[in-house]
Design a protein around this motif. Sequence first.
Motif, PDB file in Angstrom:
ATOM      1  N   ALA A   9       0.830  -1.204   0.000  1.00 18.70           N
ATOM      2  CA  ALA A   9       0.000   0.000   0.000  1.00 18.70           C
ATOM      3  C   ALA A   9       0.866   1.256   0.000  1.00 18.70           C
ATOM      4  O   ALA A   9       0.557   2.232  -0.703  1.00 18.70           O
ATOM      5  CB  ALA A   9      -0.928  -0.003   1.207  1.00 18.70           C
ATOM      6  N   VAL A  10       1.944   1.241   0.755  1.00 19.45           N
ATOM      7  CA  VAL A  10       2.840   2.405   0.815  1.00 19.45           C
ATOM      8  C   VAL A  10       3.500   2.636  -0.541  1.00 19.45           C
ATOM      9  O   VAL A  10       3.587   3.776  -1.014  1.00 19.45           O
ATOM     10  CB  VAL A  10       3.900   2.208   1.925  1.00 19.45           C
ATOM     11  CG1 VAL A  10       5.008   3.234   1.813  1.00 19.45           C
ATOM     12  CG2 VAL A  10       3.248   2.274   3.292  1.00 19.45           C
ATOM     13  N   ILE A  11       3.941   1.570  -1.188  1.00 12.15           N
ATOM     14  CA  ILE A  11       4.599   1.718  -2.491  1.00 12.15           C
ATOM     15  C   ILE A  11       3.629   2.268  -3.526  1.00 12.15           C
ATOM     16  O   ILE A  11       3.964   3.184  -4.293  1.00 12.15           O
ATOM     17  CB  ILE A  11       5.195   0.368  -2.941  1.00 12.15           C
ATOM     18  CG1 ILE A  11       6.366  -0.002  -2.040  1.00 12.15           C
ATOM     19  CG2 ILE A  11       5.647   0.436  -4.407  1.00 12.15           C
ATOM     20  CD1 ILE A  11       6.913  -1.386  -2.272  1.00 12.15           C
ATOM     21  N   THR A  12       2.405   1.731  -3.557  1.00 15.53           N
ATOM     22  CA  THR A  12       1.434   2.226  -4.532  1.00 15.53           C
ATOM     23  C   THR A  12       1.031   3.669  -4.229  1.00 15.53           C
ATOM     24  O   THR A  12       0.841   4.473  -5.153  1.00 15.53           O
ATOM     25  CB  THR A  12       0.185   1.334  -4.568  1.00 15.53           C
ATOM     26  OG1 THR A  12      -0.355   1.223  -3.261  1.00 15.53           O
ATOM     27  CG2 THR A  12       0.521  -0.052  -5.086  1.00 15.53           C
ATOM     28  N   GLU A  13       0.925   4.022  -2.950  1.00 19.46           N
ATOM     29  CA  GLU A  13       0.575   5.398  -2.588  1.00 19.46           C
ATOM     30  C   GLU A  13       1.693   6.365  -2.971  1.00 19.46           C
ATOM     31  O   GLU A  13       1.434   7.461  -3.467  1.00 19.46           O
ATOM     32  CB  GLU A  13       0.291   5.487  -1.088  1.00 19.46           C
ATOM     33  CG  GLU A  13      -0.147   6.846  -0.620  1.00 19.46           C
ATOM     34  CD  GLU A  13      -1.466   7.296  -1.235  1.00 19.46           C
ATOM     35  OE1 GLU A  13      -1.653   8.518  -1.381  1.00 19.46           O
ATOM     36  OE2 GLU A  13      -2.287   6.441  -1.581  1.00 19.46           O
ATOM     37  N   MET A  14       2.941   5.960  -2.746  1.00 17.23           N
ATOM     38  CA  MET A  14       4.062   6.810  -3.132  1.00 17.23           C
ATOM     39  C   MET A  14       4.095   7.015  -4.647  1.00 17.23           C
ATOM     40  O   MET A  14       4.392   8.111  -5.127  1.00 17.23           O
ATOM     41  CB  MET A  14       5.383   6.215  -2.650  1.00 17.23           C
ATOM     42  CG  MET A  14       5.577   6.319  -1.154  1.00 17.23           C
ATOM     43  SD  MET A  14       7.146   5.654  -0.595  1.00 17.23           S
ATOM     44  CE  MET A  14       8.284   6.771  -1.394  1.00 17.23           C
ATOM     45  N   ALA A  15       3.788   5.944  -5.400  1.00 16.46           N
ATOM     46  CA  ALA A  15       3.762   6.073  -6.859  1.00 16.46           C
ATOM     47  C   ALA A  15       2.672   7.046  -7.292  1.00 16.46           C
ATOM     48  O   ALA A  15       2.885   7.876  -8.188  1.00 16.46           O
ATOM     49  CB  ALA A  15       3.541   4.705  -7.495  1.00 16.46           C
ATOM     50  N   GLU A  21       0.529   6.268 -12.404  1.00 22.00           N
ATOM     51  CA  GLU A  21      -0.645   5.428 -12.207  1.00 22.00           C
ATOM     52  C   GLU A  21      -0.248   3.998 -12.531  1.00 22.00           C
ATOM     53  O   GLU A  21       0.232   3.708 -13.627  1.00 22.00           O
ATOM     54  CB  GLU A  21      -1.792   5.865 -13.110  1.00 22.00           C
ATOM     55  CG  GLU A  21      -3.069   5.119 -12.805  1.00 22.00           C
ATOM     56  CD  GLU A  21      -4.264   5.782 -13.420  1.00 22.00           C
ATOM     57  OE1 GLU A  21      -5.234   5.068 -13.655  1.00 22.00           O
ATOM     58  OE2 GLU A  21      -4.216   6.999 -13.662  1.00 22.00           O
ATOM     59  N   LEU A  22      -0.417   3.095 -11.567  1.00 22.77           N
ATOM     60  CA  LEU A  22       0.011   1.714 -11.744  1.00 22.77           C
ATOM     61  C   LEU A  22      -1.105   0.904 -12.380  1.00 22.77           C
ATOM     62  O   LEU A  22      -2.235   0.915 -11.909  1.00 22.77           O
ATOM     63  CB  LEU A  22       0.394   1.099 -10.393  1.00 22.77           C
ATOM     64  CG  LEU A  22       1.509   1.795  -9.624  1.00 22.77           C
ATOM     65  CD1 LEU A  22       1.750   1.095  -8.304  1.00 22.77           C
ATOM     66  CD2 LEU A  22       2.782   1.825 -10.431  1.00 22.77           C
ATOM     67  N   ASN A  23      -0.749   0.177 -13.436  1.00 23.31           N
ATOM     68  CA  ASN A  23      -1.719  -0.717 -14.051  1.00 23.31           C
ATOM     69  C   ASN A  23      -1.608  -2.094 -13.385  1.00 23.31           C
ATOM     70  O   ASN A  23      -0.846  -2.280 -12.435  1.00 23.31           O
ATOM     71  CB  ASN A  23      -1.522  -0.797 -15.570  1.00 23.31           C
ATOM     72  CG  ASN A  23      -0.139  -1.271 -15.948  1.00 23.31           C
ATOM     73  OD1 ASN A  23       0.581  -1.830 -15.130  1.00 23.31           O
ATOM     74  ND2 ASN A  23       0.242  -1.035 -17.196  1.00 23.31           N
ATOM     75  N   MET A  29       3.851  -6.779 -10.316  1.00 26.58           N
ATOM     76  CA  MET A  29       5.292  -6.721 -10.115  1.00 26.58           C
ATOM     77  C   MET A  29       5.612  -6.273  -8.682  1.00 26.58           C
ATOM     78  O   MET A  29       6.492  -6.838  -8.021  1.00 26.58           O
ATOM     79  CB  MET A  29       5.948  -5.765 -11.104  1.00 26.58           C
ATOM     80  CG  MET A  29       7.458  -5.746 -11.011  1.00 26.58           C
ATOM     81  SD  MET A  29       8.222  -4.600 -12.151  1.00 26.58           S
ATOM     82  CE  MET A  29       7.656  -3.047 -11.519  1.00 26.58           C
ATOM     83  N   VAL A  30       4.883  -5.285  -8.179  1.00 26.39           N
ATOM     84  CA  VAL A  30       5.101  -4.818  -6.801  1.00 26.39           C
ATOM     85  C   VAL A  30       4.816  -5.944  -5.822  1.00 26.39           C
ATOM     86  O   VAL A  30       5.600  -6.204  -4.900  1.00 26.39           O
ATOM     87  CB  VAL A  30       4.223  -3.578  -6.502  1.00 26.39           C
ATOM     88  CG1 VAL A  30       4.215  -3.275  -5.018  1.00 26.39           C
ATOM     89  CG2 VAL A  30       4.711  -2.384  -7.290  1.00 26.39           C
ATOM     90  N   ARG A  31       3.688  -6.644  -6.009  1.00 27.66           N
ATOM     91  CA  ARG A  31       3.342  -7.736  -5.094  1.00 27.66           C
ATOM     92  C   ARG A  31       4.390  -8.831  -5.100  1.00 27.66           C
ATOM     93  O   ARG A  31       4.808  -9.324  -4.042  1.00 27.66           O
ATOM     94  CB  ARG A  31       1.989  -8.339  -5.483  1.00 27.66           C
ATOM     95  CG  ARG A  31       0.811  -7.534  -5.048  1.00 27.66           C
ATOM     96  CD  ARG A  31      -0.476  -8.339  -5.087  1.00 27.66           C
ATOM     97  NE  ARG A  31      -0.674  -9.063  -6.329  1.00 27.66           N
ATOM     98  CZ  ARG A  31      -1.355  -8.612  -7.378  1.00 27.66           C
ATOM     99  NH1 ARG A  31      -1.899  -7.422  -7.346  1.00 27.66           N
ATOM    100  NH2 ARG A  31      -1.490  -9.362  -8.458  1.00 27.66           N
ATOM    101  N   ASN A  32       4.848  -9.222  -6.296  1.00 31.29           N
ATOM    102  CA  ASN A  32       5.836 -10.293  -6.399  1.00 31.29           C
ATOM    103  C   ASN A  32       7.175  -9.902  -5.786  1.00 31.29           C
ATOM    104  O   ASN A  32       7.809 -10.703  -5.094  1.00 31.29           O
ATOM    105  CB  ASN A  32       6.041 -10.705  -7.854  1.00 31.29           C
ATOM    106  CG  ASN A  32       4.868 -11.495  -8.379  1.00 31.29           C
ATOM    107  OD1 ASN A  32       4.091 -12.052  -7.620  1.00 31.29           O
ATOM    108  ND2 ASN A  32       4.731 -11.530  -9.689  1.00 31.29           N
ATOM    109  N   ARG A  33       7.602  -8.674  -6.034  1.00 30.54           N
ATOM    110  CA  ARG A  33       8.903  -8.257  -5.503  1.00 30.54           C
ATOM    111  C   ARG A  33       8.880  -8.094  -3.989  1.00 30.54           C
ATOM    112  O   ARG A  33       9.846  -8.436  -3.304  1.00 30.54           O
ATOM    113  CB  ARG A  33       9.356  -6.977  -6.180  1.00 30.54           C
ATOM    114  CG  ARG A  33       9.663  -7.240  -7.634  1.00 30.54           C
ATOM    115  CD  ARG A  33      10.648  -6.285  -8.171  1.00 30.54           C
ATOM    116  NE  ARG A  33      10.924  -6.624  -9.561  1.00 30.54           N
ATOM    117  CZ  ARG A  33      11.658  -5.897 -10.344  1.00 30.54           C
ATOM    118  NH1 ARG A  33      12.181  -4.783  -9.902  1.00 30.54           N
ATOM    119  NH2 ARG A  33      11.875  -6.268 -11.588  1.00 30.54           N
ATOM    120  N   VAL A  34       7.773  -7.590  -3.462  1.00 34.36           N
ATOM    121  CA  VAL A  34       7.658  -7.459  -2.006  1.00 34.36           C
ATOM    122  C   VAL A  34       7.645  -8.847  -1.377  1.00 34.36           C
ATOM    123  O   VAL A  34       8.325  -9.098  -0.378  1.00 34.36           O
ATOM    124  CB  VAL A  34       6.397  -6.653  -1.625  1.00 34.36           C
ATOM    125  CG1 VAL A  34       6.103  -6.773  -0.147  1.00 34.36           C
ATOM    126  CG2 VAL A  34       6.568  -5.200  -2.012  1.00 34.36           C
TER     127      VAL A  34
END
Length: 63
Positions: A9-15, A21-23, A29-34
Amino acid sequence: MMKRETIEAVITEMASLQGHELNGRDRLMVRNRVAACLAAKERHRQRMDAEPYQWRKPERVRR
């Protein structure tokens, strides 16, 4: 330790604050890397908490 959902949530909010805007592919990719990062951190913790390895000479095999 922070929860996976919180980190995502923090990463998407910072983006979004930076104007990105994340598709769906980006969110995946964010979920997998985290998840991979947290799994590596847990493996490292388990290695550090493990008993030290002590080699022992094998017992003589009976024939």
